[in-house]
Design a protein around this motif. Structure first.
Motif, PDB file in Angstrom:
ATOM      1  N   ASN A 117       0.754  -1.162   0.222  1.00 52.22           N
ATOM      2  CA  ASN A 117      -0.143   0.058   0.139  1.00 52.22           C
ATOM      3  C   ASN A 117       0.977   1.309   0.056  1.00 52.22           C
ATOM      4  OD1 ASN A 117      -3.058  -0.427   0.377  1.00 52.22           O
ATOM      5  ND2 ASN A 117      -2.024  -2.036   1.502  1.00 52.22           N
ATOM      6  N   ILE A 118       0.394   2.150  -0.839  1.00 56.27           N
ATOM      7  CA  ILE A 118       1.134   3.350  -0.955  1.00 56.27           C
ATOM      8  C   ILE A 118       0.467   4.427  -0.339  1.00 56.27           C
ATOM      9  CG2 ILE A 118       2.217   5.202  -2.565  1.00 56.27           C
ATOM     10  CD1 ILE A 118       2.327   3.049  -4.570  1.00 56.27           C
ATOM     11  N   VAL A 119       1.140   5.328   0.734  1.00 55.34           N
ATOM     12  CA  VAL A 119       0.645   6.279   1.635  1.00 55.34           C
ATOM     13  C   VAL A 119       0.999   7.551   1.262  1.00 55.34           C
ATOM     14  CG1 VAL A 119       0.169   7.105   4.035  1.00 55.34           C
ATOM     15  CG2 VAL A 119      -0.349   4.806   3.454  1.00 55.34           C
ATOM     16  N   LYS A 120       0.406   8.475   0.947  1.00 59.30           N
ATOM     17  CA  LYS A 120       0.831  10.067   0.503  1.00 59.30           C
ATOM     18  C   LYS A 120       1.577  10.356   1.976  1.00 59.30           C
ATOM     19  CE  LYS A 120      -0.716   9.782  -3.581  1.00 59.30           C
ATOM     20  NZ  LYS A 120       0.035   9.885  -4.697  1.00 59.30           N
ATOM     21  N   ALA A 121       2.589  10.926   1.984  1.00 63.32           N
ATOM     22  CA  ALA A 121       3.353  11.530   3.225  1.00 63.32           C
ATOM     23  C   ALA A 121       4.111  12.723   2.868  1.00 63.32           C
ATOM     24  CB  ALA A 121       4.272  10.223   3.674  1.00 63.32           C
ATOM     25  N   THR A 122       4.304  13.790   3.753  1.00 63.88           N
ATOM     26  CA  THR A 122       5.344  14.799   3.643  1.00 63.88           C
ATOM     27  C   THR A 122       6.188  15.024   4.820  1.00 63.88           C
ATOM     28  OG1 THR A 122       5.319  16.964   2.728  1.00 63.88           O
ATOM     29  CG2 THR A 122       3.611  16.431   4.383  1.00 63.88           C
ATOM     30  N   GLU A 146       6.715  19.392   0.628  1.00 63.05           N
ATOM     31  CA  GLU A 146       6.338  19.795   1.883  1.00 63.05           C
ATOM     32  C   GLU A 146       5.488  21.166   1.707  1.00 63.05           C
ATOM     33  OE1 GLU A 146       7.648  20.425   6.369  1.00 63.05           O
ATOM     34  OE2 GLU A 146       9.085  19.765   4.861  1.00 63.05           O
ATOM     35  N   MET A 147       6.058  22.019   0.978  1.00 60.45           N
ATOM     36  CA  MET A 147       5.589  23.248   0.626  1.00 60.45           C
ATOM     37  C   MET A 147       4.433  23.474   0.005  1.00 60.45           C
ATOM     38  SD  MET A 147       7.019  26.086   2.347  1.00 60.45           S
ATOM     39  CE  MET A 147       8.488  25.623   2.372  1.00 60.45           C
ATOM     40  N   SER A 148       4.328  22.494  -1.146  1.00 65.91           N
ATOM     41  CA  SER A 148       3.027  22.519  -1.954  1.00 65.91           C
ATOM     42  C   SER A 148       2.002  21.835  -1.117  1.00 65.91           C
ATOM     43  CB  SER A 148       3.245  21.421  -3.026  1.00 65.91           C
ATOM     44  OG  SER A 148       4.277  21.953  -3.878  1.00 65.91           O
ATOM     45  N   ALA A 152      -1.679  23.772  -0.369  1.00 67.45           N
ATOM     46  CA  ALA A 152      -2.748  22.989  -0.708  1.00 67.45           C
ATOM     47  C   ALA A 152      -3.674  22.954   0.309  1.00 67.45           C
ATOM     48  CB  ALA A 152      -2.349  21.587  -1.464  1.00 67.45           C
ATOM     49  N   GLY A 153      -3.122  22.532   1.500  1.00 66.71           N
ATOM     50  CA  GLY A 153      -4.067  22.454   2.836  1.00 66.71           C
ATOM     51  C   GLY A 153      -4.384  23.573   3.207  1.00 66.71           C
ATOM     52  N   ALA A 154      -3.859  24.794   3.094  1.00 65.75           N
ATOM     53  CA  ALA A 154      -4.414  26.140   3.520  1.00 65.75           C
ATOM     54  C   ALA A 154      -5.452  26.579   2.611  1.00 65.75           C
ATOM     55  CB  ALA A 154      -3.238  27.004   3.651  1.00 65.75           C
ATOM     56  N   LEU A 348      -2.110  21.414   7.904  1.00 66.75           N
ATOM     57  CA  LEU A 348      -1.939  21.942   6.524  1.00 66.75           C
ATOM     58  C   LEU A 348      -1.420  20.758   5.743  1.00 66.75           C
ATOM     59  CD1 LEU A 348      -1.281  25.786   7.033  1.00 66.75           C
ATOM     60  CD2 LEU A 348      -3.699  24.401   7.137  1.00 66.75           C
ATOM     61  N   GLY A 349       0.003  20.495   6.075  1.00 66.66           N
ATOM     62  CA  GLY A 349       0.686  19.617   5.206  1.00 66.66           C
ATOM     63  C   GLY A 349       0.055  18.192   5.273  1.00 66.66           C
ATOM     64  N   ALA A 350      -0.366  17.583   6.237  1.00 65.47           N
ATOM     65  CA  ALA A 350      -1.129  16.362   6.290  1.00 65.47           C
ATOM     66  C   ALA A 350      -2.262  16.384   5.347  1.00 65.47           C
ATOM     67  CB  ALA A 350      -1.535  15.757   7.389  1.00 65.47           C
ATOM     68  N   LEU A 351      -2.984  17.361   5.270  1.00 65.38           N
ATOM     69  CA  LEU A 351      -4.084  17.779   4.532  1.00 65.38           C
ATOM     70  C   LEU A 351      -3.863  17.958   3.051  1.00 65.38           C
ATOM     71  CD1 LEU A 351      -7.314  18.102   4.415  1.00 65.38           C
ATOM     72  CD2 LEU A 351      -7.246  20.221   5.079  1.00 65.38           C
ATOM     73  N   GLY A 352      -2.828  18.499   2.812  1.00 66.63           N
ATOM     74  CA  GLY A 352      -2.277  18.645   1.439  1.00 66.63           C
ATOM     75  C   GLY A 352      -1.943  17.426   0.872  1.00 66.63           C
ATOM     76  N   ALA A 353      -1.284  16.667   1.463  1.00 64.68           N
ATOM     77  CA  ALA A 353      -1.017  15.378   1.218  1.00 64.68           C
ATOM     78  C   ALA A 353      -1.917  14.562   0.922  1.00 64.68           C
ATOM     79  CB  ALA A 353       0.139  14.873   2.126  1.00 64.68           C
ATOM     80  N   PHE A 354      -3.158  14.450   1.550  1.00 67.55           N
ATOM     81  CA  PHE A 354      -4.445  13.910   1.450  1.00 67.55           C
ATOM     82  C   PHE A 354      -4.960  14.281   0.182  1.00 67.55           C
ATOM     83  CE2 PHE A 354      -8.875  13.648   1.630  1.00 67.55           C
ATOM     84  CZ  PHE A 354      -8.925  12.343   2.282  1.00 67.55           C
TER      85      PHE A 354
END
Length: 381
Positions: A117-122, A146-148, A152-154, A348-354
């Motif tokens: 399983n591939i999980v998005k992470a930053t 990370e910055m993206s 994206a999360g914000a 913000l970062g975790a949500l952007g990765a999501f």
């Protein structure tokens, strides 16, 4: 703060309308130097499913902060937000395993024989702990910039969630209505272990314009050495009880109790953080730990308080921190700007990765949430 097992793991959740099938979840991670932030999505088509989730949350004593809604057909969904100390990464892995979240990434379609399983992470930890997640959970971390992710999360939160941004002055929290058509440009100050200041000009248009190494890691690191506190939250709680004027040198201390009105400084403004320590014959043990913690918090908050939207787990909804930053923004902008804080600041970062789960259609959540926001102006946090 709340606990999962024997350690702290806070959770906030936002319920949103969803047409996805029952019990489908996606997991994303933001693994920072101090904290691991986690976001996962779960959906259900019946009220009983939602009730089961709520019972589970109560059982684990999760801290909840959400917006409740449902689709016209009664379907419901949730974004769950949790955090773990990076130094206790085993607790994060244990939680993922207990919820079977390791199965809710993306399957590797490049290798049909693979069941990984591939999980998005930053975050830096996505590189540092990649082997650990592979070994313990069979998860392959797909590293997202990370910055993206922060931007994206914000953008998602500011566009899609009612009652997300607020000002905080003199103990008063006031929610701000964000005009989606006039959102850009804005400045995002992400206060994690360090601080990044990002100018956001559009959905995928941003630039890191400044930053500082003096951030949440500085507060926690120095605070741990100076006060012997065992956790970030313990240090924050200690600062509530302190008086920074015992240690900080104020303008009034220099000018005989008077203001320095020529440059707009009141007698109570801090002229030098920890300044009194150099003029008094005292050792560290002669000062109360709570006063040291208060002075340290004030020093860090004033140092970063010169921009607009603030996120990152240094803030944590802490009243004194927000008030100090608000005062700093007002001072440096000469009253022309206000500090705005986010309810889901640390994610913000975790949500952007999501939001990078494109193959499974999860980017549609943004549009669904925004449509819902426009249709339901009476949603409450």
């Amino acid at each position: 703060m709340e606990t999962v097992g024997t350690h702290v793991a806070n959770s906030e959740e936002t319920e949103l309308k969803s047409s996805y099938r029952d019990h489908v979840s996606n997991l994303s991670l933001d693994i920072g130097g101090s904290l691991i932030k986690m976001v996962y999505f779960s959906s259900g088509s019946s009220s009983s499913s939602s009730s089961d989730d709520d019972d589970d949350d109560e059982k684990h004593s999760y801290l909840k902060d959400g917006i409740n809604t449902s689709n016209h057909d009664g379907s419901r969904g949730k974004l769950h937000f949790l955090k773990f100390e990076t130094s206790k990464i085993s607790e994060c892995i244990k939680f993922i395993s207990s919820k079977h979240l390791q199965h809710y990434g993306e399957l590797d379609d490049k290798d049909l024989a693979s069941d990984e399983n591939i999980v998005k992470a930053t975050g830096g930890g996505a590189f540092k702990f990649a082997d650990l997640f592979k070994e313990k959970l069979g998860i392959v971390l797909d590293k997202v910039d990370e910055m993206s992710c922060l931007v994206a999360g914000a953008n998602f939160l500011l566009k899609a969630v009612n009652h997300e941004a607020f000002t905080y002055t003199d103990g008063q929290k006031d929610y701000v209505q964000i005009n989606h058509k006039d959102l850009y440009p804005y400045l995002l100050v992400n206060v994690g272990s360090g601080v990044s200041m990002i100018k956001v000009d559009g959905d995928n248009d941003f630039e890191r314009v400044s930053g500082t190494s003096v951030g949440g890691g500085t507060f926690w690191g120095l605070g741990r050495l100076l006060t012997k506190c065992q956790s970030f939250d313990e240090l924050l709680e200690l600062s509530r009880q302190g008086n920074n004027r015992v240690i900080d040198m104020l303008v009034g201390d220099i000018y005989g109790g008077m203001d320095y009105s020529k440059i707009g400084l009141t007698s109570t403004a801090i002229a030098s953080s920890f300044g009194k320590a150099i003029s008094e014959k005292k050792e560290l043990d002669d000062y109360r730990p709570e006063d040291v913690a208060r002075s340290l918090l004030r020093m860090i908050s004033n140092n970063i308080g010169q921009r607009i939207f603030f996120g990152g787990f240094f803030i944590r909804g802490h009243a004194y921190t927000m008030d100090t930053i608000s005062v700093a923004v007002n001072f440096w902008s000469k009253g022309e700007a206000k500090a705005l804080f986010l309810r889901h600041e640390g994610f913000l970062g975790a949500l952007g990765a999501f939001m990078n789960y494109e193959k499974n259609g999860f980017t549609d959540i943004t549009h669904q949430f925004m449509d819902q926001s426009c249709e339901n102006s009476n949603l409450t946090p």
